[in-house]
Design an enzyme around this catalytic site. Structure first.
Site, PDB file in Angstrom:
ATOM      1  N   HIS A  55     -10.011   1.405   1.170  1.00 33.30           N
ATOM      2  CA  HIS A  55      -9.600   2.538   1.588  1.00 33.30           C
ATOM      3  C   HIS A  55     -10.626   3.490   1.862  1.00 33.30           C
ATOM      4  O   HIS A  55     -10.780   4.568   2.868  1.00 33.30           O
ATOM      5  CB  HIS A  55      -8.722   3.278   0.599  1.00 33.30           C
ATOM      6  CG  HIS A  55      -7.343   2.928   0.882  1.00 33.30           C
ATOM      7  ND1 HIS A  55      -6.508   3.159   2.048  1.00 33.30           N
ATOM      8  CD2 HIS A  55      -6.332   2.246  -0.080  1.00 33.30           C
ATOM      9  CE1 HIS A  55      -5.210   2.625   1.958  1.00 33.30           C
ATOM     10  NE2 HIS A  55      -5.263   2.192   0.515  1.00 33.30           N
TER      11      HIS A  55
ATOM     12  N   GLU B  92      -8.671  -0.711  -2.773  1.00 36.39           N
ATOM     13  CA  GLU B  92      -9.070   0.643  -2.983  1.00 36.39           C
ATOM     14  C   GLU B  92     -10.374   0.835  -2.267  1.00 36.39           C
ATOM     15  O   GLU B  92     -10.536   1.927  -1.413  1.00 36.39           O
ATOM     16  CB  GLU B  92      -9.012   1.101  -4.363  1.00 36.39           C
ATOM     17  CG  GLU B  92      -7.780   0.927  -4.920  1.00 36.39           C
ATOM     18  CD  GLU B  92      -6.457   1.661  -4.374  1.00 36.39           C
ATOM     19  OE1 GLU B  92      -6.665   2.431  -3.755  1.00 36.39           O
ATOM     20  OE2 GLU B  92      -5.466   0.810  -4.671  1.00 36.39           O
TER      21      GLU B  92
ATOM     22  N   CYS C 195       0.916  -1.182   0.037  1.00 35.36           N
ATOM     23  CA  CYS C 195      -0.191  -0.119   0.370  1.00 35.36           C
ATOM     24  C   CYS C 195       0.934   1.133   0.102  1.00 35.36           C
ATOM     25  O   CYS C 195       1.943   1.303   0.729  1.00 35.36           O
ATOM     26  CB  CYS C 195      -0.897   0.011   1.238  1.00 35.36           C
ATOM     27  SG  CYS C 195      -2.065   1.526   1.230  1.00 35.36           S
TER      28      CYS C 195
HETATM   29 ZN    ZN Z   1      -3.538   1.027  -0.312  1.00 39.43          ZN
END
Ligand code: ZN
Length: 164
Positions: free
Chosen positions: A134, A131, A88
């Site tokens: 996130h 993603e 990440c």
């Molecule tokens: Zn990430």
């Protein structure tokens, strides 16, 4: 555009929906694509550049010209669990194999607000799940095995120290 690093609290926040006509969206996406390319990444979510918005970009090849923009995504994962190595850009220096479902079905809007559906498997499905986490404030190490979480404990602590 700087990439926000762990332990910045914005990374743990559930991001807000992008409203129609949100100002500066095209510029934000342009900056995100540039930041993704400079960091040699394959995906980047808005909270990673300090914007708590439900939006991310992803490019399986890493080429920003091939990237798609996913605004207000809704993701359903299915299929068998597969193990793939993940890293990440907001948690530099840490990698581990993470188990996630093989397939995803994702509905989202493009930059002009038009809806689209993406059904995929393999690497792109993996990027989309990472993603999408996130924008829900979930970081990939939370999905690591207990053994890996112990293994990376010192690395995480040193990222925390660097932020002090
Ligand atoms: Zn990430």
């Amino acid at each position: 555009m700087e990439i926000v690093r762990y332990p910045d609290p914005i990374l743990r926040r559930k991001a807000l929906a992008v409203e129609p006509g949100h100002e500066g969206l095209a510029a934000l996406v342009k900056g995100m694509l540039k930041a993704m390319e400079e960091a040699s990444g394959v995906g980047l979510a808005a909270p990673q550049v300090g914007q708590s918005l439900r939006l991310f970009v992803a490019s399986e090849s890493g080429d920003p010209a091939e990237a798609l923009v996913y605004v207000n995504p809704r993701l359903e994962a299915s299929g068998t669990m597969v193990e793939l190595e993940e890293g990440c850009l907001s948690v530099p220096g840490i990698q581990a194999k993470i188990r996630r479902p093989e397939r995803v079905r994702l509905t989202a809007e493009d930059l002009s607000g038009r809806g689209f559906v993406c059904e995929t498997a393999g690497l792109l499905a993996r990027i989309l799940q990472h993603e999408n986490d996130h924008i829900d404030g979930v970081l990939f190490f939370e999905r690591m095995t207990e053994v890996d979480r112990v293994r990376i404990k010192d690395d995480l602590a040193s990222l925390e120290d660097q932020a002090r």
